[in-house]
Scaffold this active site. Structure first.
Site, mmCIF file in Angstrom:
data_model
loop_
_atom_site.group_PDB
_atom_site.id
_atom_site.type_symbol
_atom_site.label_atom_id
_atom_site.label_comp_id
_atom_site.label_asym_id
_atom_site.label_seq_id
_atom_site.Cartn_x
_atom_site.Cartn_y
_atom_site.Cartn_z
ATOM 1 N N LYS A 162 0.829 -1.219 0.000
ATOM 2 C CA LYS A 162 0.000 0.000 0.000
ATOM 3 C C LYS A 162 0.857 1.260 0.000
ATOM 4 O O LYS A 162 0.472 2.271 -0.569
ATOM 5 C CB LYS A 162 -0.964 0.006 1.192
ATOM 6 N N LYS A 221 -3.802 -9.592 -5.356
ATOM 7 C CA LYS A 221 -5.091 -10.036 -4.810
ATOM 8 C C LYS A 221 -6.217 -9.102 -5.269
ATOM 9 O O LYS A 221 -5.978 -7.923 -5.549
ATOM 10 C CB LYS A 221 -5.047 -10.135 -3.287
ATOM 11 N N LYS A 261 -10.897 -4.132 -3.251
ATOM 12 C CA LYS A 261 -11.950 -3.165 -3.577
ATOM 13 C C LYS A 261 -11.381 -1.805 -3.954
ATOM 14 O O LYS A 261 -12.041 -1.015 -4.613
ATOM 15 C CB LYS A 261 -12.960 -3.049 -2.433
HETATM 16 N N1 AQP Z 1 -8.853 -11.151 -2.524
HETATM 17 C C1 AQP Z 1 -9.240 -11.652 -1.370
HETATM 18 N N2 AQP Z 1 -9.386 -12.988 -1.207
HETATM 19 C C2 AQP Z 1 -9.793 -13.502 -0.025
HETATM 20 N N3 AQP Z 1 -10.116 -12.736 1.048
HETATM 21 C C3 AQP Z 1 -10.012 -11.400 0.922
HETATM 22 N N4 AQP Z 1 -10.236 -10.387 1.763
HETATM 23 C C4 AQP Z 1 -9.977 -9.229 1.156
HETATM 24 N N5 AQP Z 1 -9.574 -9.454 -0.104
HETATM 25 C C5 AQP Z 1 -9.571 -10.801 -0.280
HETATM 26 C C6 AQP Z 1 -10.720 -10.557 3.120
HETATM 27 O O1 AQP Z 1 -11.770 -9.643 3.336
HETATM 28 C C7 AQP Z 1 -11.759 -9.238 4.692
HETATM 29 C C8 AQP Z 1 -11.938 -7.767 4.806
HETATM 30 O O2 AQP Z 1 -10.899 -7.102 4.228
HETATM 31 P P1 AQP Z 1 -10.703 -5.560 4.496
HETATM 32 O O3 AQP Z 1 -11.613 -4.782 3.679
HETATM 33 O O4 AQP Z 1 -10.768 -5.259 5.950
HETATM 34 O O5 AQP Z 1 -9.225 -5.375 4.095
HETATM 35 P P2 AQP Z 1 -8.429 -5.882 2.875
HETATM 36 O O6 AQP Z 1 -7.974 -7.286 3.131
HETATM 37 O O7 AQP Z 1 -7.367 -4.868 2.677
HETATM 38 O O8 AQP Z 1 -9.491 -5.897 1.690
HETATM 39 P P3 AQP Z 1 -9.413 -5.143 0.302
HETATM 40 O O9 AQP Z 1 -10.624 -5.494 -0.472
HETATM 41 O O10 AQP Z 1 -8.086 -5.399 -0.330
HETATM 42 O O11 AQP Z 1 -9.546 -3.640 0.771
HETATM 43 P P4 AQP Z 1 -8.662 -2.412 0.381
HETATM 44 O O12 AQP Z 1 -8.597 -2.410 -1.112
HETATM 45 O O13 AQP Z 1 -9.349 -1.234 0.952
HETATM 46 O O14 AQP Z 1 -7.324 -2.649 1.020
HETATM 47 C C9 AQP Z 1 -10.477 -9.750 5.319
HETATM 48 O O15 AQP Z 1 -10.795 -10.879 6.103
HETATM 49 C C10 AQP Z 1 -9.659 -10.173 4.138
HETATM 50 O O16 AQP Z 1 -8.839 -11.261 4.442
#
Ligand code: AQP
Length: 329
Positions: free
Chosen positions: A113, A194, A197
């Site tokens: 990030k 990965k 969002k």
């Molecule tokens: N690609 C993924 N595959 C499996 N699990 C995922 N999670 C996120 N992306 C994947 C799981 O979703 C939960 C919530 O995630 P979060 O929003 O708190 O943080 P994150 O992991 O950083 O998710 P994003 O979508 O990638 O958000 P941004 O883009 O804002 O950083 C967690 O349990 C995570 O494991």
């Protein structure tokens, strides 16, 4: 016997993807009969990357509605907004004082990030400490998160052990509860990263809440390879990811899927994958529409949730402060 505690949270940093759904959200519902579950809307975490205030407000309410649409029952589980329980930031501060800078700098999520921003801000670095505070506040036993969060869970355990050995036994040491299938879903456009969002390439993810035609289009455009052969291996990472998604929504094993499409082209496979995914998401999409506009109900859920969460969190912070030598008010 008292129920064991399950804790998880999702950031309202955008509209949720099927990565969030498969790795986390859809597993939440089934845990609520056996555990005391707390499901947080992690708005304090979301602001570690700049959020437009109006988007943050909308995404927060969307996420509460999505929790409910995914079957989380506020009578059984505690659904709350992180910023409503001030003990999260209080405990995070205390834990910051026993966390190594080097360990934070080595976190994969921090490294990836921080590459995407011009100036790296302290909140991004301290993200895992806040996550440790979230989990440790509630004496959590199990944390259902995707594989991408495993490293953050490890640092939470380290911080808890460090506190316990410095100030005496205080925190329960939590364990990860990984998703049974599809623990890590990759971007449809770049199978090396990965699915996220906050990806600037909108074709890289499928949102839980989007039009079915959008979902179909994105799956049609998903990156595969020129081998033209359905198999599940690391030389065909794009296809492998699509098979994982298929398996997550259909309940079939990856071997069964490979057998089913043997000798068939990627076109047919993708079309049928789109069918499986849209069918799988239809109930939650419909339920979300029903709930989202009922603002009074959403408010009732998050207010009651904050009250219940605060009660537990306050007890933990009182105990921590006492152990650290603070004089009670
Ligand atoms: N690609 C993924 N595959 C499996 N699990 C995922 N999670 C996120 N992306 C994947 C799981 O979703 C939960 C919530 O995630 P979060 O929003 O708190 O943080 P994150 O992991 O950083 O998710 P994003 O979508 O990638 O958000 P941004 O883009 O804002 O950083 C967690 O349990 C995570 O494991």
């Amino acid at each position: 016997m008292e129920k064991k505690v399950v804790y998880s949270g999702i950031q309202p940093s955008g509209s949720l993807t099927i990565g969030n759904y498969i790795g986390a959200l859809r597993n939440f519902k089934d845990l609520q009969d056996d555990y005391l579950c707390l499901y947080c809307i992690a708005d304090l975490h979301a602001i570690t990357v700049h959020q437009e205030p109006k988007n943050l407000r909308k995404n927060t309410l969307d996420l509460i509605a999505l929790y409910l649409a995914a079957g989380i029952d506020p009578e059984k589980s505690i659904i709350y907004i992180q910023s409503h329980v001030h003990e999260h930031t209080e405990l995070a501060w205390a834990l910051n004082t026993i966390t190594g800078l080097g360990q934070l700098q080595r976190m994969t999520q921090f490294k990836s990030k921080s590459q995407k921003v011009k100036e790296v801000e302290a909140g991004l670095l301290n993200y895992p400490v806040l996550m440790a505070a979230d989990i440790l506040l509630y004496n959590t036993n199990f944390v259902p998160v995707g594989e991408d969060q495993r490293q953050h869970l490890e640092i939470t355990r380290d911080i808890a052990e460090r506190f316990n050995s410095r100030y005496s036994e205080t925190f329960t040491i939590p364990e990860i509860l990984p998703a049974k299938v599809g623990g890590r879903i990759m971007s449809l456009q770049d199978p090396m990263s990965k699915m996220s969002k906050s990806d600037s390439n909108k074709d890289g993810f499928i949102l839980i809440i989007e039009d079915e035609n959008e979902t179909r289009k994105k799956l049609k455009k998903a990156v595969t390879d020129s081998l033209g052969k359905i198999s599940y291996n690391d030389d065909q990472k794009g296809l492998k990811n699509l098979i994982d998604i298929y398996a997550s929504f259909s309940g079939l094993s990856t071997d069964e899927i490979v057998c089913k499409y043997e000798g068939k082209g990627y076109g047919i496979f993708k079309e049928e994958l789109a069918e499986v995914v849209t069918l799988g998401l239809r109930p939650i999409r419909e339920k979300f529409k029903e709930i989202r506009d009922d603002k009074a109900y959403l408010e009732k859920v998050y207010k009651e949730g904050a009250e219940k969460a605060s009660y537990i969190a306050a007890k933990t912070v009182r105990k921590v402060y006492k152990k650290m030598g603070f004089i009670p008010r």
